[in-house]
Design a protein around this motif. Sequence first.
Motif, PDB file in Angstrom:
ATOM      1  N   ASN A  40      70.266  16.910 -19.107  1.00 15.13           N
ATOM      2  CA  ASN A  40      71.087  15.722 -20.203  1.00 15.13           C
ATOM      3  C   ASN A  40      69.999  15.559 -21.647  1.00 15.13           C
ATOM      4  OD1 ASN A  40      73.443  12.964 -18.927  1.00 15.13           O
ATOM      5  ND2 ASN A  40      72.361  13.811 -17.249  1.00 15.13           N
ATOM      6  N   VAL A  41      68.680  15.400 -21.385  1.00 12.15           N
ATOM      7  CA  VAL A  41      68.140  15.595 -21.995  1.00 12.15           C
ATOM      8  C   VAL A  41      67.472  16.592 -22.532  1.00 12.15           C
ATOM      9  CG1 VAL A  41      67.121  13.791 -21.901  1.00 12.15           C
ATOM     10  CG2 VAL A  41      66.024  15.943 -20.977  1.00 12.15           C
ATOM     11  N   GLY A  42      67.629  18.159 -22.379  1.00 12.07           N
ATOM     12  CA  GLY A  42      67.788  19.053 -22.911  1.00 12.07           C
ATOM     13  C   GLY A  42      66.609  19.694 -23.453  1.00 12.07           C
ATOM     14  N   SER A  43      65.271  19.268 -23.202  1.00  9.31           N
ATOM     15  CA  SER A  43      64.158  19.321 -23.173  1.00  9.31           C
ATOM     16  C   SER A  43      63.038  19.161 -22.519  1.00  9.31           C
ATOM     17  CB  SER A  43      63.479  18.908 -24.734  1.00  9.31           C
ATOM     18  OG  SER A  43      63.411  17.673 -24.935  1.00  9.31           O
ATOM     19  N   SER A  44      62.082  19.798 -22.737  1.00  9.13           N
ATOM     20  CA  SER A  44      60.703  19.620 -21.831  1.00  9.13           C
ATOM     21  C   SER A  44      60.325  18.391 -22.019  1.00  9.13           C
ATOM     22  CB  SER A  44      59.955  20.897 -21.801  1.00  9.13           C
ATOM     23  OG  SER A  44      60.368  22.358 -21.720  1.00  9.13           O
ATOM     24  N   GLY A  45      60.208  17.960 -22.950  1.00 12.61           N
ATOM     25  CA  GLY A  45      59.302  16.908 -23.455  1.00 12.61           C
ATOM     26  C   GLY A  45      60.198  16.008 -22.580  1.00 12.61           C
ATOM     27  N   TRP A  46      61.393  15.507 -23.311  1.00  8.88           N
ATOM     28  CA  TRP A  46      62.046  14.456 -22.672  1.00  8.88           C
ATOM     29  C   TRP A  46      62.561  14.402 -21.227  1.00  8.88           C
ATOM     30  CZ3 TRP A  46      62.939   9.889 -24.979  1.00  8.88           C
ATOM     31  CH2 TRP A  46      62.827   9.999 -26.402  1.00  8.88           C
ATOM     32  N   LEU A  47      62.291  15.443 -20.617  1.00  8.16           N
ATOM     33  CA  LEU A  47      62.172  15.777 -19.058  1.00  8.16           C
ATOM     34  C   LEU A  47      61.094  15.451 -18.160  1.00  8.16           C
ATOM     35  CD1 LEU A  47      63.153  17.456 -16.000  1.00  8.16           C
ATOM     36  CD2 LEU A  47      61.511  19.356 -16.940  1.00  8.16           C
ATOM     37  N   LEU A  48      60.049  15.747 -18.611  1.00 12.12           N
ATOM     38  CA  LEU A  48      58.653  14.587 -18.486  1.00 12.12           C
ATOM     39  C   LEU A  48      58.489  12.779 -19.030  1.00 12.12           C
ATOM     40  CD1 LEU A  48      55.876  17.414 -19.275  1.00 12.12           C
ATOM     41  CD2 LEU A  48      56.957  16.971 -17.017  1.00 12.12           C
ATOM     42  N   VAL A  49      59.247  12.794 -19.919  1.00  7.59           N
ATOM     43  CA  VAL A  49      59.156  11.423 -20.522  1.00  7.59           C
ATOM     44  C   VAL A  49      60.479  10.741 -19.446  1.00  7.59           C
ATOM     45  CG1 VAL A  49      60.321  10.066 -22.098  1.00  7.59           C
ATOM     46  CG2 VAL A  49      58.877  11.544 -23.043  1.00  7.59           C
ATOM     47  N   VAL A  50      61.506  11.228 -18.904  1.00 10.97           N
ATOM     48  CA  VAL A  50      62.441  10.583 -17.899  1.00 10.97           C
ATOM     49  C   VAL A  50      61.108  10.697 -16.895  1.00 10.97           C
ATOM     50  CG1 VAL A  50      64.387  10.851 -16.540  1.00 10.97           C
ATOM     51  CG2 VAL A  50      64.553  11.242 -18.888  1.00 10.97           C
ATOM     52  N   TRP A  51      60.448  10.719 -16.314  1.00  9.10           N
ATOM     53  CA  TRP A  51      59.773  11.103 -14.903  1.00  9.10           C
ATOM     54  C   TRP A  51      58.951  10.179 -15.691  1.00  9.10           C
ATOM     55  CZ3 TRP A  51      61.049  12.610 -10.439  1.00  9.10           C
ATOM     56  CH2 TRP A  51      62.389  13.377 -10.284  1.00  9.10           C
ATOM     57  N   LEU A  52      57.790  10.406 -16.169  1.00  9.39           N
ATOM     58  CA  LEU A  52      56.768   9.405 -16.722  1.00  9.39           C
ATOM     59  C   LEU A  52      57.943   8.073 -16.914  1.00  9.39           C
ATOM     60  CD1 LEU A  52      55.408  10.953 -19.668  1.00  9.39           C
ATOM     61  CD2 LEU A  52      54.088  10.159 -17.513  1.00  9.39           C
ATOM     62  N   ILE A  53      58.690   7.462 -17.345  1.00  6.84           N
ATOM     63  CA  ILE A  53      59.291   6.080 -17.518  1.00  6.84           C
ATOM     64  C   ILE A  53      59.870   5.749 -16.114  1.00  6.84           C
ATOM     65  CG2 ILE A  53      61.635   4.833 -18.341  1.00  6.84           C
ATOM     66  CD1 ILE A  53      61.770   6.438 -20.305  1.00  6.84           C
TER      67      ILE A  53
ATOM     68  N   PHE B  35      50.047  29.565 -11.410  1.00  5.60           N
ATOM     69  CA  PHE B  35      48.917  30.380 -11.069  1.00  5.60           C
ATOM     70  C   PHE B  35      50.172  31.975 -11.882  1.00  5.60           C
ATOM     71  CE2 PHE B  35      47.681  34.092  -9.499  1.00  5.60           C
ATOM     72  CZ  PHE B  35      46.010  34.210  -9.842  1.00  5.60           C
ATOM     73  N   PHE B  36      51.261  31.343 -11.310  1.00  5.66           N
ATOM     74  CA  PHE B  36      52.037  32.564 -11.834  1.00  5.66           C
ATOM     75  C   PHE B  36      52.935  32.123 -12.584  1.00  5.66           C
ATOM     76  CE2 PHE B  36      50.980  33.688  -7.370  1.00  5.66           C
ATOM     77  CZ  PHE B  36      50.671  34.916  -7.065  1.00  5.66           C
ATOM     78  N   LEU B  37      52.327  31.402 -13.841  1.00  5.19           N
ATOM     79  CA  LEU B  37      52.486  31.076 -14.705  1.00  5.19           C
ATOM     80  C   LEU B  37      53.577  32.048 -16.218  1.00  5.19           C
ATOM     81  CD1 LEU B  37      52.418  27.854 -17.376  1.00  5.19           C
ATOM     82  CD2 LEU B  37      52.171  29.987 -17.952  1.00  5.19           C
ATOM     83  N   ASP B  38      55.113  32.106 -15.999  1.00  6.87           N
ATOM     84  CA  ASP B  38      55.479  33.035 -16.916  1.00  6.87           C
ATOM     85  C   ASP B  38      54.871  32.775 -18.738  1.00  6.87           C
ATOM     86  OD1 ASP B  38      57.050  34.632 -18.903  1.00  6.87           O
ATOM     87  OD2 ASP B  38      57.987  35.451 -17.065  1.00  6.87           O
ATOM     88  N   LYS B  39      54.218  33.203 -19.239  1.00  7.72           N
ATOM     89  CA  LYS B  39      53.738  33.122 -20.808  1.00  7.72           C
ATOM     90  C   LYS B  39      54.735  33.029 -21.869  1.00  7.72           C
ATOM     91  CE  LYS B  39      48.854  33.787 -19.874  1.00  7.72           C
ATOM     92  NZ  LYS B  39      47.653  34.680 -21.210  1.00  7.72           N
ATOM     93  N   GLY B  40      56.528  33.873 -21.741  1.00  6.55           N
ATOM     94  CA  GLY B  40      57.192  33.610 -22.579  1.00  6.55           C
ATOM     95  C   GLY B  40      57.986  32.890 -22.201  1.00  6.55           C
ATOM     96  N   ILE B  41      58.445  32.301 -21.379  1.00  8.20           N
ATOM     97  CA  ILE B  41      58.775  31.394 -20.889  1.00  8.20           C
ATOM     98  C   ILE B  41      58.714  30.177 -21.149  1.00  8.20           C
ATOM     99  CG2 ILE B  41      59.940  29.429 -18.868  1.00  8.20           C
ATOM    100  CD1 ILE B  41      60.493  32.153 -17.146  1.00  8.20           C
ATOM    101  N   TRP B  42      57.194  30.124 -20.860  1.00 11.49           N
ATOM    102  CA  TRP B  42      56.302  28.617 -21.128  1.00 11.49           C
ATOM    103  C   TRP B  42      56.629  28.312 -22.308  1.00 11.49           C
ATOM    104  CZ3 TRP B  42      53.730  24.483 -18.849  1.00 11.49           C
ATOM    105  CH2 TRP B  42      52.828  23.571 -19.736  1.00 11.49           C
ATOM    106  N   LYS B  43      56.495  28.847 -23.370  1.00 11.10           N
ATOM    107  CA  LYS B  43      56.191  29.119 -24.843  1.00 11.10           C
ATOM    108  C   LYS B  43      57.753  28.625 -25.123  1.00 11.10           C
ATOM    109  CE  LYS B  43      55.138  31.023 -28.968  1.00 11.10           C
ATOM    110  NZ  LYS B  43      54.988  33.248 -29.589  1.00 11.10           N
ATOM    111  N   ALA B  44      58.820  29.032 -24.777  1.00 15.48           N
ATOM    112  CA  ALA B  44      60.445  29.095 -25.179  1.00 15.48           C
ATOM    113  C   ALA B  44      60.203  27.498 -24.844  1.00 15.48           C
ATOM    114  CB  ALA B  44      61.675  29.637 -24.547  1.00 15.48           C
TER     115      ALA B  44
END
Length: 481
Positions: A40-53, A188-197
């Motif tokens: 529905n929101v298409g981005s990481s920022g708005w994903l967290l906004v939904v959970w924050l709201i 700990f096993f964060l994928d830097k490429g995925i995180w950046k994208a």
Amino acid sequence: MEQEKSHFKPSLKLLDATMLVAGSMIGSGIFIVSADITRNVGSSGWLLVVWLITGFMTLTAALSYGELSAMFPKAGGQYIYLKEAYNPLISFLYGWSFFTVIQTATIAAVGVAFAKFTAYLIPALSEDLVAVNLGFISISPAQLLAIAVIVLLTYVNSRGVSAGKTIQTTFTVAKLLSLFGLIVFGLFFLDKGIWKANWENIWHLGALAPNGNVTSYTTFAALGAIAAAMVGSIFSSDSWHNVTFIAGEIKNPARNIGLSLALGTIIVTVLYLLTNVMYTGVISLHDMAYADKDRVAVSAANHIFGTVGTMTIAVMIMISTFGCNNGLIMAGARVYYSMGKDGLFFKKVAELNKNAVPGFGLWIQCIFASLWCLSGKYGDLLDMISFVVVGFYMLTIFGIFILRKKRPDAERPYKAFGYPVLPVIYIIMGLAFCILLIIFKPKFTWPGLIITLAGIPIYYLIKRINVPKPLDLEAPERAVG
């Protein structure tokens, strides 16, 4: 002995009450619903906004309920608050919705989620197999296991609050630690490429398509998309108020109910936010949105733990859903108990068994939840009822304003934090959520509203049946003494 049977036993401490809040909130939702939110929101920022709201609304409601729980530390919780602030009809409509769908269908959904993930370890219990074919209905092994778990937990809770308390605290601590461990390993096993994208264009709000394209919304449609996304996060964060239903069994309820509401909702809100941050570090937004059967946590666990990831997450969700259902089953029957006391439900639900718990209420709840397990429709109804759940939360919080005016001198050991600003903000946000759902997702609103309104004629029918018979003045008086 008779005294013990007719009164609840206050035996739950602050830790037990807090674990009931957290344990009832964390079921299967956090492992699944982020897929629909991301679509529905298409981005990481708005994903967290939904959970924050959602987290803000949940915490605000919990802090507001603290005042009501301190004023009316009785079994029944929200049912009692609505009756005291409004009238018996409003409280009955809540109790009716609670029994027909809100609590019983939630118990069914959580039970089937337990069974589905058990099938990862024991394939013979799959929901895709047929265990019993009655012609008009086919029953899967998963449905039978779900019913068996509901019956088992109902039996345990019918034996007294201490047994249910032990299961609740143990399983909630286990799932909190498991979820925290998943977060730690994931980061700990964060994928830097995925995180950046995932965090490059975090405020682009739009619909994420299967081909990876994000289609922007108009301003008004964007609000509708956020409301639709919140259906999942609100479901995942619901049931926090279950602790208010068992007020009669909590030690020092005027203090401990409000405190447990605050502590439990804060703990879960923080864990939910961190879990979603972890998701964005191990799987792409596309893989999150279109995970197989929306099982985001399974995709994340496979990345973190490799081939054993599926089994790891299956065990976690089994622990989570088992503990969640225990809390739901324990608390639910106390609402029916209060309805029975008011003459608005079966008289027998207003009786406590020899273990000082509403045994009859527990078992009819068990039967109704089991029927939802067999129906296969509980998932649709849970989505549809979100509108009604938030509506009753708004009514209950507005009840604080009504009671402050009606009973200004009433004892209030705890007063709603941030009153009147935070309660007003919650009501405005809840109203916006409901209106947007009516406009953009009518299928999420009308069925739940119809179920609730169907309780109106039933209320008046029950009242008519239970009208006290007029005294026969010509009848001879009975001897007294």
